[in-house]
Structure formats: structure tokens, C-alpha cells
Motif scaffolding. Structure first.
Motif, short mmCIF file in Angstrom:
data_model
loop_
_atom_site.label_atom_id
_atom_site.label_comp_id
_atom_site.label_asym_id
_atom_site.label_seq_id
_atom_site.Cartn_x
_atom_site.Cartn_y
_atom_site.Cartn_z
N THR A 32 0.84 -1.20 0.00
CA THR A 32 0.00 0.00 0.00
C THR A 32 0.88 1.25 0.00
OG1 THR A 32 -1.71 -1.19 1.22
CG2 THR A 32 -1.84 1.22 1.24
N VAL A 33 1.92 1.23 0.81
CA VAL A 33 2.86 2.36 0.87
C VAL A 33 3.48 2.57 -0.51
CG1 VAL A 33 5.07 3.15 1.82
CG2 VAL A 33 3.37 2.12 3.33
N GLU A 34 3.94 1.48 -1.12
CA GLU A 34 4.58 1.60 -2.43
C GLU A 34 3.60 2.11 -3.48
OE1 GLU A 34 6.11 -2.38 -2.85
OE2 GLU A 34 7.92 -1.89 -1.71
N ILE A 36 0.96 4.07 -3.01
CA ILE A 36 0.69 5.49 -2.77
C ILE A 36 1.92 6.32 -3.18
CG2 ILE A 36 0.26 7.25 -1.00
CD1 ILE A 36 -1.46 5.12 0.45
N ALA A 37 3.11 5.83 -2.87
CA ALA A 37 4.34 6.54 -3.24
C ALA A 37 4.47 6.68 -4.75
CB ALA A 37 5.55 5.82 -2.66
N MET A 38 4.02 5.69 -5.50
CA MET A 38 4.14 5.72 -6.96
C MET A 38 3.29 6.84 -7.58
SD MET A 38 6.47 3.67 -7.61
CE MET A 38 6.41 3.68 -9.40
N LYS A 39 2.27 7.32 -6.86
CA LYS A 39 1.47 8.43 -7.37
C LYS A 39 2.31 9.71 -7.46
CE LYS A 39 -2.41 7.39 -4.60
NZ LYS A 39 -3.50 7.94 -3.82
N TYR A 40 3.38 9.76 -6.69
CA TYR A 40 4.21 10.96 -6.61
C TYR A 40 5.58 10.75 -7.27
CZ TYR A 40 0.71 12.16 -3.15
OH TYR A 40 -0.48 12.41 -2.51
N ILE A 41 5.69 9.78 -8.16
CA ILE A 41 6.97 9.38 -8.73
C ILE A 41 7.64 10.52 -9.52
CG2 ILE A 41 6.15 8.39 -10.90
CD1 ILE A 41 8.81 6.89 -8.54
N ASN A 42 6.87 11.45 -10.07
CA ASN A 42 7.46 12.56 -10.83
C ASN A 42 7.74 13.78 -9.96
OD1 ASN A 42 7.49 11.21 -13.31
ND2 ASN A 42 5.32 11.67 -13.63
N SER A 43 7.80 13.57 -8.66
CA SER A 43 8.06 14.67 -7.72
C SER A 43 9.57 14.84 -7.54
CB SER A 43 7.40 14.35 -6.38
OG SER A 43 8.10 13.29 -5.76
N PRO A 44 9.99 15.87 -6.80
CA PRO A 44 11.42 16.08 -6.58
C PRO A 44 12.09 14.98 -5.74
CG PRO A 44 10.16 18.02 -5.90
CD PRO A 44 9.18 16.97 -6.26
N LEU A 45 11.30 14.20 -5.01
CA LEU A 45 11.88 13.13 -4.20
C LEU A 45 12.03 11.85 -5.01
CD1 LEU A 45 9.99 13.55 -0.79
CD2 LEU A 45 12.35 14.16 -1.31
N ILE A 51 8.93 6.23 -0.51
CA ILE A 51 8.54 5.02 0.24
C ILE A 51 8.89 5.17 1.71
CG2 ILE A 51 9.03 2.55 0.53
CD1 ILE A 51 9.22 2.41 -2.57
N GLN A 52 10.07 5.72 1.97
CA GLN A 52 10.48 5.90 3.38
C GLN A 52 9.51 6.85 4.10
OE1 GLN A 52 14.51 7.22 3.87
NE2 GLN A 52 14.41 7.06 6.08
N SER A 74 -7.25 0.32 7.52
CA SER A 74 -6.70 0.48 6.16
C SER A 74 -6.98 1.89 5.63
CB SER A 74 -7.25 -0.59 5.22
OG SER A 74 -8.65 -0.49 5.11
N THR A 75 -8.16 2.42 5.88
CA THR A 75 -8.49 3.78 5.45
C THR A 75 -7.62 4.80 6.18
OG1 THR A 75 -10.77 3.14 5.01
CG2 THR A 75 -10.34 5.50 5.29
N TYR A 76 -7.52 4.63 7.49
CA TYR A 76 -6.72 5.53 8.31
C TYR A 76 -5.25 5.49 7.90
CZ TYR A 76 -4.78 7.72 12.51
OH TYR A 76 -4.09 8.55 13.36
N ALA A 77 -4.72 4.28 7.70
CA ALA A 77 -3.32 4.12 7.31
C ALA A 77 -3.07 4.78 5.96
CB ALA A 77 -2.94 2.65 7.26
N GLY A 78 -4.00 4.62 5.03
CA GLY A 78 -3.85 5.25 3.71
C GLY A 78 -3.74 6.75 3.82
N HIS A 79 -4.58 7.35 4.65
CA HIS A 79 -4.53 8.81 4.84
C HIS A 79 -3.21 9.23 5.50
CE1 HIS A 79 -8.45 10.05 3.45
NE2 HIS A 79 -9.00 9.02 4.09
N CYS A 80 -2.77 8.48 6.50
CA CYS A 80 -1.51 8.83 7.18
C CYS A 80 -0.32 8.72 6.23
CB CYS A 80 -1.30 7.93 8.40
SG CYS A 80 -2.40 8.30 9.77
N ILE A 81 -0.31 7.67 5.43
CA ILE A 81 0.78 7.47 4.47
C ILE A 81 0.80 8.62 3.47
CG2 ILE A 81 1.57 5.99 2.56
CD1 ILE A 81 0.33 3.60 4.24
N ASN A 82 -0.36 8.92 2.91
CA ASN A 82 -0.47 10.00 1.93
C ASN A 82 -0.07 11.35 2.54
OD1 ASN A 82 -1.17 10.67 -0.77
ND2 ASN A 82 -3.04 11.63 -0.01
N ASN A 83 -0.53 11.63 3.76
CA ASN A 83 -0.20 12.89 4.42
C ASN A 83 1.29 13.02 4.69
OD1 ASN A 83 -2.86 13.68 4.40
ND2 ASN A 83 -3.25 13.12 6.53
N SER A 84 1.92 11.92 5.08
CA SER A 84 3.35 11.93 5.37
C SER A 84 4.16 12.25 4.11
CB SER A 84 3.77 10.59 5.96
OG SER A 84 5.14 10.59 6.26
#
Length: 187
Positions: A32-34, A36-45, A51-52, A74-84
């Protein structure tokens, strides 16, 4: 028939915060983390940094989740991951807005022997200078203070003698007296 060894998210979360339960949740939500992270793959990071940051959000979710609030983990974790991840991206973009002229390269400091002091070191240095100034004022004559000032700025004995209209022997004697008076001074 479901395997009785497989626990639900809520079962793992209600266990006392032990390493095995946390590890199981991390392994379970790493995809799930990976994702969500892939949505931001074209970002400066970079991908690993995204992923970290997502994993940091997942750990925050594990530590702060409350079932009584009504959301599934799962919903809460998704929001926390995205917010981080978004928080890390905002931080990076803020750093981008700092004028390049105000940045100092660590390598430049290292190779040019530039030393940066902590606030405490600066305070102590200022206090030492203040103490030294007080000692100089109290212990040295006005002539000795003037000789010392000229000596500190790099004047030779003969230059000091010319500026103060004295002979070099008088300047040498003054510097010897200054050294003796300052030998016992502790800072």
C-alpha cells in the motif's frame, strides 16, 4: 476455512505494541505504501525517499489508530501514508524557495577551514572576550593597551614605535609587561 493464525488488522493493533505485531502490519501494508508513493513518482523526491516517508506515515498510523473513531485501519493508514508523503514534498518545495546565494556548501566550509559555532559556543566566546576586555582595561595602562591594539592588528615593533613616538625598546618592554600581566588570567 480461514487460517486461525492469520489475525485481522484490529487484532494486531489491539495486541500490546510488540515487535511481531508491528512487523506483521508493516509487511502487510508495504504494498500500500509503495502504491501510494508511486502516485508521486514525478516529484522532486526519489522513489526510495517517497517510500520511506510513506513508511513513517504507516508507523504513525499504527501508533495513533483508535478503532472507536469509526474508520477502518486500512483507510486511516492510507490517509496517514499520503499525508506523510505530501508533508515531505511540501518541505522539499519550501527548501527550493531559499535563495541560492544564502546557501553555503558544506564542502566549501570544510576545504576552507570555516568553523561554525553553536549558539552556546558563540555565547561563551563573547563572554570570554568581554572578560578579556575587562582585564585589559583594569590591568594594563593606556599606553600598554595602545601597544597591544597595534600589535594585534599586525604592526611591527618599529611601526608601533613610530605611531606612538616611542623607541622600539619601550615597545618591547611594554609587550613583555603585557605578557606577564596576562599569564595568570584564566577565561
Amino acid at each position: 476455512m480461514a487460517d486461525k493464525n492469520i489475525k485481522s488488522d484490529n487484532d494486531l493493533l489491539t495486541l500490546p505494541k510488540n515487535e511481531n505485531a508491528i512487523t506483521e502490519l508493516i509487511n502487510r501494508y508495504k504494498p500500500t505504501v509503495e502504491a501510494i508513493a508511486m502516485k508521486y513518482i514525478n516529484s522532486p523526491l526519489e522513489k526510495d525517499d517517497l517510500i520511506q516517508e510513506g513508511m513513517i506515515g504507516l508507523l504513525a498510523a499504527i501508533n495513533s489508530y483508535r478503532e472507536e473513531k469509526g474508520a477502518s485501519f486500512s483507510t486511516y493508514a492510507g490517509h496517514c501514508i499520503n499525508n506523510s508523503i505530501q508533508s515531505a514534498l511540501r518541505k522539499v518545495s519550501r527548501l527550493k524557495d531559499i535563495p541560492q546565494s544564502s546557501l553555503v556548501s558544506i564542502e566549501d566550509d570544510y576545504f576552507n577551514d570555516v568553523v561554525h559555532f553553536s549558539a552556546e559556543d558563540e555565547y561563551l566566546a563573547k563572554e570570554s572576550v568581554s572578560n578579556l576586555s575587562q582585564v585589559l582595561y583594569e590591568e594594563l595602562s593606556s599606553f600598554e593597551n595602545e601597544v597591544l591594539r597595534l600589535y594585534i592588528v599586525g604592526c611591527s615593533y618599529s611601526e608601533i614605535a613610530d605611531k606612538l613616538e616611542k623607541n622600539t625598546k619601550a615597545i618591547d618592554n611594554a609587550i613583555q609587561r603585557i605578557r606577564k600581566k596576562l599569564e595568570g588570567v584564566a577565561f
